[in-house]
Design a protein around this motif. Structure first.
Motif, PDB file in Angstrom:
ATOM      1  N   HIS A 196       0.459   4.553   1.531  1.00 59.91           N
ATOM      2  CA  HIS A 196       1.883   4.850   1.521  1.00 59.91           C
ATOM      3  C   HIS A 196       2.386   5.070   2.948  1.00 59.91           C
ATOM      4  O   HIS A 196       3.420   4.550   3.358  1.00 59.91           O
ATOM      5  CB  HIS A 196       2.101   6.103   0.659  1.00 59.91           C
ATOM      6  N   LYS A 209       2.780   1.921   4.843  1.00 59.85           N
ATOM      7  CA  LYS A 209       4.032   1.238   4.506  1.00 59.85           C
ATOM      8  C   LYS A 209       5.198   1.830   5.282  1.00 59.85           C
ATOM      9  O   LYS A 209       6.045   1.108   5.790  1.00 59.85           O
ATOM     10  CB  LYS A 209       4.302   1.370   2.999  1.00 59.85           C
ATOM     11  N   ASP A 260       0.511  -3.798  -4.626  1.00 55.69           N
ATOM     12  CA  ASP A 260       1.727  -3.607  -3.831  1.00 55.69           C
ATOM     13  C   ASP A 260       2.037  -4.880  -3.055  1.00 55.69           C
ATOM     14  O   ASP A 260       1.266  -5.298  -2.188  1.00 55.69           O
ATOM     15  CB  ASP A 260       1.517  -2.439  -2.862  1.00 55.69           C
ATOM     16  N   VAL A 307       4.138  -5.611  -0.709  1.00 56.20           N
ATOM     17  CA  VAL A 307       4.291  -5.506   0.744  1.00 56.20           C
ATOM     18  C   VAL A 307       2.933  -5.406   1.435  1.00 56.20           C
ATOM     19  O   VAL A 307       2.619  -6.170   2.358  1.00 56.20           O
ATOM     20  CB  VAL A 307       5.169  -4.279   1.084  1.00 56.20           C
ATOM     21  N   LEU A 308       2.099  -4.483   0.935  1.00 52.21           N
ATOM     22  CA  LEU A 308       0.773  -4.297   1.547  1.00 52.21           C
ATOM     23  C   LEU A 308      -0.050  -5.576   1.432  1.00 52.21           C
ATOM     24  O   LEU A 308      -0.729  -5.988   2.371  1.00 52.21           O
ATOM     25  CB  LEU A 308       0.030  -3.144   0.866  1.00 52.21           C
TER      26      LEU A 308
END
Ligand SMILES: C[S@@+](CC[C@H](N)C(=O)[O-])C[C@H]1O[C@@H](n2cnc3c(N)ncnc32)[C@H](O)[C@@H]1O
Lengths: 178, 361
Positions: free
Chosen positions: B269, B272, B301, B303-304
């Motif tokens: 987290h 990010k 996730d 984005v990751l």
């Protein structure tokens, strides 16, 4: 090609810390080096000039194992085992080191050990270990000679005793050095 | 645990010494008992004490036989190029950690641009072993800024002592004195230890001025159940529970992960929030199962998953490149390279196209 090598190899493999891999095969490159060494390095090095320490073989020829028990590792257990074992793939020579608590240290020492064993294998009498050993032996011998002069009588008595105890081979060694 | 054979005790007593036979209770095999006895002897012979050597040897062996970790008795553990001081209350560095730290340093040297300043964040630093070894390996190649955090005051003060101890031993070059740790920009290398929780809101503010290129963490990762079943007694009785078992059930609910994975979820987290500036993330994990779960935290996730195009699992000894095989995630169909031999130990994430990321910032 391998004929002149085998006797020397057998001698080295008899060493206590060495084991021989069953499927032993000589690396072609090493075989070449070996036979070259067997025929060319005949002139002895000048007395007392020590050869430099042999270099360990390239990492690609080494198989490394950290000896640790099975079961969980990481945070769940705190093992103190730092033993490192190296196998030289071309010759099958295996060395082990667990001298210190530092694995990194043991890895370095094991590589030095392996280099010395390979040097012995390739250069035999002219290997660093053999030469250093010889010089040490000469020093010890001459020291022993001096003390023998002083204590000749005592020495002779001891010799007789040890001949009796150790058998003919030991007796021969004693005679050689007197 | 298999029973030790009476014959082994007899051998230890006869061939080594009665002390070795006592050490067998914790060492389990003859070779380790002989080694530990030798190291205890060396310690007694080389360190001053008012207690007579024989009595001291006897005392140390008794404590060891009752389960006190050797490193707390001798006070140190070698780690890479360093000698790490160990004190009760702080987790002892493990050989697996030593192994991947050295591997990580080699990868950073190979993959990140030389001579550019490098920011490293070590989360849950404990003795400071990872941070200090990275500092030792990387300073010759990068102006390196290492920041390490831990929630435990005992750990932070021990980590600081470990820095000065290894400077004194000549294992580390002394960093310049720092008034504002991470803010000393770019020219010289720095290392700092800060008392801070991963879950503290202050963390992001501290980092955003100098976002880390590398995040490494060996967080508490043992589940409550595994603590009482598969964790060895010596660890349970002598090492701090705070270092081993995560207790943040509320946060794990919030982050939608298992309780023992909460540190990983939280660090991902954080990555990010740092907007993908971090090129390398390395986590130590308990086993292959947890490694798989952490990979899934990344893959679920979008984005990751986009940033970290290289995802690997390393086993205990990653520098042995025997095996290299592929595991498929349960929910997603990602291929993951598994390297080395032993138990699953590390999840390694690498953003190989770093440049693009900076553009997106
Ligand atoms: C497994 S130890 C790792 C120590 C060291 N990095 C190593 O590899 O040996 C975990 C560390 O996390 C710290 N810790 C626990 N909870 C934390 C939190 N919320 N924030 C930061 N550190 C925490 C503990 O104090 C402990 O030192």
């Amino acid at each position: 090609m391998s004929t002149p090598i085998l006797p020397a190899l057998r001698g080295v493999l008899a060493g206590a810390s060495l084991t021989r891999n069953a499927g032993y095969q000589l690396h072609p490159a090493l075989g070449h080096r070996l036979s070259a060494a067997a025929f060319t390095t005949t002139s002895p090095l000048p007395v007392k000039q020590m050869p430099s320490r042999p270099k360990p073989p390239p990492e690609s020829e080494i198989e490394e194992a950290f000896l640790k028990g099975s079961g969980p590792g990481g945070q769940k257990i705190n093992k103190t085992n730092s033993a490192v074992q190296l196998k030289h793939i071309p010759t099958g020579i295996v060395v082990k080191c667990q001298a210190t608590r530092s694995r990194e240290n043991n890895r370095k020492t094991a590589r030095e050990l392996l280099a010395a064993k390979l040097d012995e294998l390739v250069n035999g009498d002219q290997s660093r270990n053999a030469i250093v050993g010889n010089v040490k032996k000469k020093r010890a011998d001459s020291a022993a000679k001096k003390s023998r002069r002083k204590y000749r009588k005592l020495e002779e008595e001891r010799k007789e005793a040890s001949e009796a105890a150790e058998g003919p081979e030991a007796a021969e060694k004693h005679t050689e050095s007197t | 645990m298999p029973r030790i054979r009476p014959f082994t005790f007899w051998l230890a007593r006869k061939k080594i010494s009665p002390q070795a036979a006592r050490l067998l209770f914790v060492c389990r095999d003859l070779l380790s008992a002989a080694n530990e006895l030798r190291w205890i002897r060396e310690h007694v012979n080389t360190t001053p004490s008012k207690i007579p050597p024989n009595l001291r040897l006897h005392q140390l062996c008794s404590k060891r036989a009752r389960g006190t970790p050797l490193q707390y008795l001798l006070g140190t553990q070698p780690f890479g190029d360093l000698e790490i001081l160990c004190r009760p209350g702080v987790l002892i560095p493990r050989p697996e950690t030593e192994c991947y730290t050295i591997e990580l340093a080699a990868l950073i040297k190979r993959n990140l641009p030389k001579h550019k300043p490098l920011n490293v964040l070590d989360i849950c630093t404990g003795t400071g072993c990872i941070a200090l070894q990275l500092y030792a390996s990387l300073t010759p190649h990068f102006p390196t800024h290492i920041q390490a955090i831990d929630i435990s005051p005992v750990a932070i003060s021990l980590a600081q002592r470990n820095l000065s101890h290894n400077i004194q031993l000549g294992n580390l070059i002394s960093p310049p004195p720092q008034l504002t740790p991470i803010l000393t920009p770019n020219t010289k290398s720095t290392v700092s230890f800060t008392l801070l929780s991963l879950f503290s809101p202050a963390l992001l503010t501290t980092l955003s001025s100098h976002p880390p290129d590398v995040i490494v963490s060996n967080p508490p990762y043992i589940s409550n159940k595994a603590f009482s079943t598969t964790t060895s007694r010596s660890v349970r009785n002598h090492e701090p529970r705070l270092a081993l078992v995560p207790e943040h059930d509320d946060i794990s609910l919030e982050l939608n992960c298992q309780p023992e994975d909460v540190f990983y979820a939280r660090i991902l987290h954080l990555a990010k929030e740092l907007k993908g500036c971090t090129r390398v993330i390395l986590f130590e994990v308990a086993d292959m199962e947890q490694a798989g779960r952490v990979v899934r935290l990344v893959e679920r996730d979008e984005v990751l998953r986009g940033w970290y195009d290289v995802v690997e699992i390393w086993r205990d000894w990653p520098d042995e490149e025997h095996e290299d095989h592929i595991v498929k995630g349960e929910e997603s169909n990602v291929a993951v390279a598994v390297k080395g031999i032993g138990e699953g130990r590390v999840v390694y994430l690498w953003n190989s196209r770093g440049g693009e990321m900076e553009g997106k910032r």
